[in-house]
Design a protein around this motif. Sequence first.
Motif, PDB file in Angstrom:
ATOM      1  N   SER A 214       0.809  -1.221   0.000  1.00  0.00           N
ATOM      2  CA  SER A 214       0.000   0.000   0.000  1.00  0.00           C
ATOM      3  C   SER A 214       0.841   1.269   0.000  1.00  0.00           C
ATOM      4  O   SER A 214       0.304   2.359  -0.158  1.00  0.00           O
ATOM      5  N   VAL A 231      -4.601   6.132  -1.059  1.00  0.00           N
ATOM      6  CA  VAL A 231      -5.785   5.378  -1.505  1.00  0.00           C
ATOM      7  C   VAL A 231      -6.194   5.937  -2.868  1.00  0.00           C
ATOM      8  O   VAL A 231      -7.136   6.711  -2.984  1.00  0.00           O
ATOM      9  N   GLU A 232      -5.463   5.521  -3.878  1.00  0.00           N
ATOM     10  CA  GLU A 232      -5.673   6.096  -5.210  1.00  0.00           C
ATOM     11  C   GLU A 232      -6.938   5.574  -5.870  1.00  0.00           C
ATOM     12  O   GLU A 232      -7.440   6.171  -6.809  1.00  0.00           O
ATOM     13  N   ARG A 233      -7.450   4.451  -5.366  1.00  0.00           N
ATOM     14  CA  ARG A 233      -8.705   3.892  -5.904  1.00  0.00           C
ATOM     15  C   ARG A 233      -9.667   3.641  -4.754  1.00  0.00           C
ATOM     16  O   ARG A 233      -9.245   3.453  -3.614  1.00  0.00           O
ATOM     17  N   SER A 234     -10.955   3.609  -5.058  1.00  0.00           N
ATOM     18  CA  SER A 234     -11.939   3.308  -4.012  1.00  0.00           C
ATOM     19  C   SER A 234     -11.712   1.915  -3.445  1.00  0.00           C
ATOM     20  O   SER A 234     -11.958   1.667  -2.261  1.00  0.00           O
ATOM     21  N   ALA A 235     -11.194   1.011  -4.296  1.00  0.00           N
ATOM     22  CA  ALA A 235     -10.907  -0.343  -3.815  1.00  0.00           C
ATOM     23  C   ALA A 235      -9.807  -0.338  -2.758  1.00  0.00           C
ATOM     24  O   ALA A 235      -9.813  -1.167  -1.839  1.00  0.00           O
ATOM     25  N   ASP A 236      -8.855   0.603  -2.879  1.00  0.00           N
ATOM     26  CA  ASP A 236      -7.789   0.712  -1.876  1.00  0.00           C
ATOM     27  C   ASP A 236      -8.368   1.081  -0.517  1.00  0.00           C
ATOM     28  O   ASP A 236      -7.956   0.546   0.516  1.00  0.00           O
ATOM     29  N   ARG A 238     -11.486   0.565   0.514  1.00  0.00           N
ATOM     30  CA  ARG A 238     -12.275  -0.561   1.036  1.00  0.00           C
ATOM     31  C   ARG A 238     -11.360  -1.613   1.657  1.00  0.00           C
ATOM     32  O   ARG A 238     -11.635  -2.137   2.743  1.00  0.00           O
TER      33      ARG A 238
END
Length: 388
Positions: A214, A231-236, A238
Amino acid sequence: MSPLPPELNEIVRGQLGRLPQLADELARLLSEKEEFYRRLEHSSPHELRKVCEVNLGRAFRAFLEAREVDVETARKTGRAQARLGIPISAALRAFRIAGTFAYEGMIEQAVGPRQLTPEQLLSASATVWHIIDSFSDVIAEAYTEVATDSARYDSKARLALIDGLLDGRFTRPEEFEDAARVLRLPPAGPFVVAYAEPRADDDRGLSGLVDPRSRAVWRRTSEGEVGIVPVERSADLRALRQALDTAGFPVGVSPVVAGLRLLPAALRRARIARACLAPGETGAVGFGDRPVTTMVAGAPKLARELAKEVLKDLLALPEAEREPLLRTMQVWFAEHGSARDAAERLFVHPNTVRYRIRRVQELTGRDLTDPRGISELYLAVESVRLEP
């Protein structure tokens, strides 16, 4: 070391008399054999010759006095070369080259009437390699010392950068750029800040829960642990929340922020989010997940004053009567006003829950069919719940 035969003593004294010349020859030899010393010979020729002269002199004197060689100069040389970025393999080769150079030079002098026997040559060779081994050992130690010092400095420098970001001490763009480069963080984010107070016996803390890929940066102090997590993506985000939910201690997570400049504000919100968890609760809660509770946690002193005002008659009851009423209200709110669900969690009859709720309404003068009464009671009950 064993004393040398008189013939070899005479040769070594002769080599000491030629020390400046031998140092020049060794410096040239090293620059021919090793690229790093060629650069040093070009940039600091006098320095390289001086080092050769001092170390050769100490080795020859150790020969003559039949004692262990003084390695402190070699230690200083090793530390200096480590700081210059000369690889340890090159430094060790240089000392082997120097040892071979010194030995061959002595053998060249052993001609004519001073011809040495095979036994004497073997003794001289053993002594030379013993000195080379002594120098090699101390060189390796010197490189280890420098590497340890460097790692300690790098660690302190990283921590200072993290503290500067979180404390809001950085203001200039170049300061943020340097911090991002050293900490390997994306300058523009986005980030969240996680804050926790792990148990003293928990060695992993937050960093042990989060995927090392991460690129998160961690800072642990006596007060707690802070993580700056890209947290470059929403999945990161989550995945981070799922990992932190498994913590055996309370964790607060800030909103997503863009840019390193906003990290101090994110840390403040992460601390408030952590304060939304009552004593004994574990896992992660995000800032704003529980808006009213977040307001209570953000202004705890004011919330306690209001709670005492709203609940003053209830709080004045004996503990045996007071605690079941408060606990029932906490569970009733958690179960969205369902007496039946609250009763299941409390292991009582639903009518008991209804009776306790009526009793709270009487004591506080708040009507739980009135939105204002519900909000005032909820704020007060949450304040009591969060108190240590």
